[in-house]
Design an enzyme around this catalytic site. Structure first.
Site, PDB file in Angstrom:
ATOM      1  CG  HIS A  73     -90.373 -12.079 -21.466  1.00  0.00           C
ATOM      2  ND1 HIS A  73     -89.318 -12.943 -21.666  1.00  0.00           N
ATOM      3  CD2 HIS A  73     -90.399 -11.260 -22.561  1.00  0.00           C
ATOM      4  CE1 HIS A  73     -88.736 -12.676 -22.823  1.00  0.00           C
ATOM      5  NE2 HIS A  73     -89.368 -11.656 -23.376  1.00  0.00           N
ATOM      6  CG  ASP A 106     -91.104 -14.325 -25.780  1.00  0.00           C
ATOM      7  OD1 ASP A 106     -91.802 -15.055 -26.504  1.00  0.00           O
ATOM      8  OD2 ASP A 106     -90.218 -13.567 -26.222  1.00  0.00           O
ATOM      9  CG  ASP A 142     -89.157 -11.171 -30.977  1.00  0.00           C
ATOM     10  OD1 ASP A 142     -89.238 -10.244 -30.148  1.00  0.00           O
ATOM     11  OD2 ASP A 142     -89.077 -12.374 -30.645  1.00  0.00           O
ATOM     12  CG  HIS A 143     -93.357 -11.229 -29.738  1.00  0.00           C
ATOM     13  ND1 HIS A 143     -94.003 -12.418 -29.507  1.00  0.00           N
ATOM     14  CD2 HIS A 143     -92.062 -11.439 -29.416  1.00  0.00           C
ATOM     15  CE1 HIS A 143     -93.133 -13.315 -29.049  1.00  0.00           C
ATOM     16  NE2 HIS A 143     -91.951 -12.732 -28.993  1.00  0.00           N
ATOM     17  CG  HIS A 161     -89.231  -7.948 -26.248  1.00  0.00           C
ATOM     18  ND1 HIS A 161     -88.949  -9.010 -25.423  1.00  0.00           N
ATOM     19  CD2 HIS A 161     -88.697  -6.847 -25.636  1.00  0.00           C
ATOM     20  CE1 HIS A 161     -88.275  -8.582 -24.361  1.00  0.00           C
ATOM     21  NE2 HIS A 161     -88.115  -7.276 -24.465  1.00  0.00           N
ATOM     22  CG  HIS A 214     -90.179 -17.399 -29.107  1.00  0.00           C
ATOM     23  ND1 HIS A 214     -89.097 -17.255 -28.267  1.00  0.00           N
ATOM     24  CD2 HIS A 214     -90.536 -16.158 -29.505  1.00  0.00           C
ATOM     25  CE1 HIS A 214     -88.802 -15.966 -28.161  1.00  0.00           C
ATOM     26  NE2 HIS A 214     -89.657 -15.271 -28.905  1.00  0.00           N
TER      27      HIS A 214
END
Length: 313
Positions: free
Chosen positions: A142, A213, A67-68, A65, A271
């Site tokens: 996830h 996550d 944001d990572h 993802h 997070h």
């Protein structure tokens, strides 16, 4: 060992915090950095700490993802300009190689060091080990393939006991070095001396678990078993379990429950959804504290020293 939280937000940057990145600094003499995820602007966050970009030697990506991973290409490129010449080993889900190679090809980026990419298949087990530490990985639950990492420091030999060495007539010099390396030596009087005869108790290696996550799952507990430090996502507040699970996340209470089941020694939550301000973190910390202690709700640039466990008698 020291842990630095470079970004503690979920989804996208906010005025309260940046997106996900955590750096683990190994002990002297190397002080190498293990970086877990690299959300957008991670290299900018590093500049606001005492950490050096060229000290990053291992990067562990939990999932793909944005944001990572959006900060990863720029960080790898800047490392060359920051004097980084030693190899970097990059671990992540299948697709991480294509992401990096495509980005570098389009932008004509070249590195001054070797980048070794390991794509993880999803099978549990040890993915790296040397004389300093080993890393185990397991899949989490996830919306996309996502991993958690368990870093175990290798046990370290105890300190040389100077008074014992003097009793055997051994002076500072080459014999000290041999004993430190675990080799047996012969004393001036002809007595065979083993390392165990002249060293203190062995130090137990520290264990740090960093989860990507995830919804609550068994692998999270397994990876965090007896960890000195558990870094666990807590995207939503307690009571929002249905929404959290819909998006493949946990609440504060669920992060704490995992720490309890794993018998972890310390929990740091990260997070957090952009709906929460830094002032809200007090409440989130209290929610988790009902179930587990000690617990910390991380803010950007939180720095934690992970002290050695009690040595083996």
């Amino acid at each position: 060992m020291n842990m630095w939280f470079l970004g503690t937000g979920a989804g996208r940057p906010s005025k309260y915090r940046n997106v996900t990145a955590v750096a683990l600094q190994l002990p002297e003499p190397t002080c190498s950095l293990l970086l877990f995820d690299a959300g957008e602007a991670t290299q900018h966050q590093l500049m606001r700490t005492s950490l050096k970009l060229n000290k990053i030697e291992y990067i562990f990506i939990t999932h793909l993802h944005g944001d990572h991973i959006y900060g990863l290409p720029g960080l790898l490129s800047s490392r060359s300009f920051d004097g980084g010449i030693t190899p970097v080993q990059l671990f992540g889900p299948v697709g991480i190689r294509s992401y990096i190679e495509t980005t570098f090809a389009i932008s004509a980026t070249q590195l001054d060091y070797e980048l070794i990419i390991h794509e993880l298949t999803g099978n549990e087990g040890v993915v790296f080990e040397d004389n300093r530490f080993k890393v185990e990985v397991a899949p989490l639950e996830h919306r996309v393939t996502c991993f958690g990492y368990r870093v175990t420091e290798q046990d370290q030999p105890g300190k040389l006991l100077v008074h014992k060495l003097k009793e055997y007539g051994i002076e500072a010099g080459p014999l000290y070095g041999a004993l430190k390396r675990g080799q047996s030596v012969t004393s001036p009087s002809g007595l065979l001396i083993h390392t165990d005869d002249v060293t203190g108790p062995t130090y137990i290696g520290r264990v740090i678990t960093v989860l990507g996550d995830t919804k609550p799952c068994d692998n999270a507990i397994t990876l965090a078993k007896d960890a000195d430090l558990l870094v666990h996502e807590a995207t939503f507040a307690a009571g929002m379990e249905e929404k959290a699970h819909e998006f493949g996340h946990c609440t504060t209470a669920e992060a704490a429950e995992t720490a309890v089941k794993a018998n972890a020694k310390r929990l740091v939550m990260t997070h957090f959804s952009g709906r929460y301000s830094n002032e809200d973190l007090v409440q989130l910390e209290e929610e988790a504290g009902v179930h587990f202690s000690p617990v910390t709700a991380a803010t950007d640039f939180l720095h934690i020293e992970i002290k050695r466990a009690t040595h083996i008698e």
